[in-house]
Design a protein around this motif. Sequence first.
Motif: not given
Length: 268
Positions: A14, A18-19, A37, A64, A67, A97, A99, A194, A200
């Motif tokens: 992920g 983002g994170l 990924v 990819a 999941a 990680n 979503g 947050t 978010l």
Amino acid sequence: MDLGLQGKTALVCGASRGLGYACASALVAEGVDAVIVAREPRALDQAAHTLNEQGAGRVIAVAADIAAEEGRVRALAAARELRDAAADAGFDIVVTNAGGPPAGNFRDWSTEDWMRALNVNMLSAIELMRATIDGMIARGFGRIVNITSTAVKAPSSYLGLSNGARCGLTGFVAGVAREVAPHGVTINNLLPGTFDTARLAANFQAVADRDGVPVESIRDKRREASATRRFGTPEEFGAMCAFMCSVHAGYLNAQNILLDGGTYPGTF
Ligand code: NAP
């Protein structure tokens, strides 16, 4: 501080934004070679390009779905591209990680909705651990960081799918982390409070739509409700992840590290 990670290899999931991206960036800056990924190839390739420009480690992008079994197989196989074929090609670090599941009312969720959430936010992380952990044990070093959520400690009802799936992963980790600890392998969960990311913004929009109010008012309310009166930055999250992966964190194991600026109102 030298985190002692130069030359290590990482799989960061992920990670196109983002994170996850922030974790990859912090690790690569420490000289870690990483496979990143995400599903959408264009954003992922751009992320890999930026990280490779940044240095110090090398980055390979694998588009990819983490999941899906097929996606995990391709992501895991890319370890060989980071090392010459003769070398032991396992990952030293795995950051799981993906979503988060959609928000909503649990009365509307079918068994299929639950199975999807469990697959993305619990079982895929467990499968990645299953595929990498014995190599880490054999090499005597391994770091697994699962990005979960503040929802594990402070659930909100509209994120029920997230609460359930992530608590399942948390329970699993609590057991297996003790089993692998004697071999230099640690497993910890990193719980975002947050953080200012696309996820978010989507969550705020869902609440605004549900309550029929402007999204700015939801955003302002959440900011004011946080102990620091601000959202966390992805860079702050990445820095913590990199430390948890470092040689200095060998005694940190089976923990749930809540990174929320102190917003959770408990003593522990
Ligand atoms: P984000 O900005 O939406 O980024 C998610 C990343 O994961 C993207 O790179 C996305 O790219 C990738 N991704 C999603 N599903 C994937 C899959 N099945 N396979 C591979 N890659 C996948 O989210 P974030 O804010 O960084 O959050 C990361 C995690 O922390 C999420 O699970 C979120 O629920 C949780 N969390 C975040 C916060 C927060 O404040 N931000 C708070 C609590 C929990 P593609 O879409 O291209 O695949």
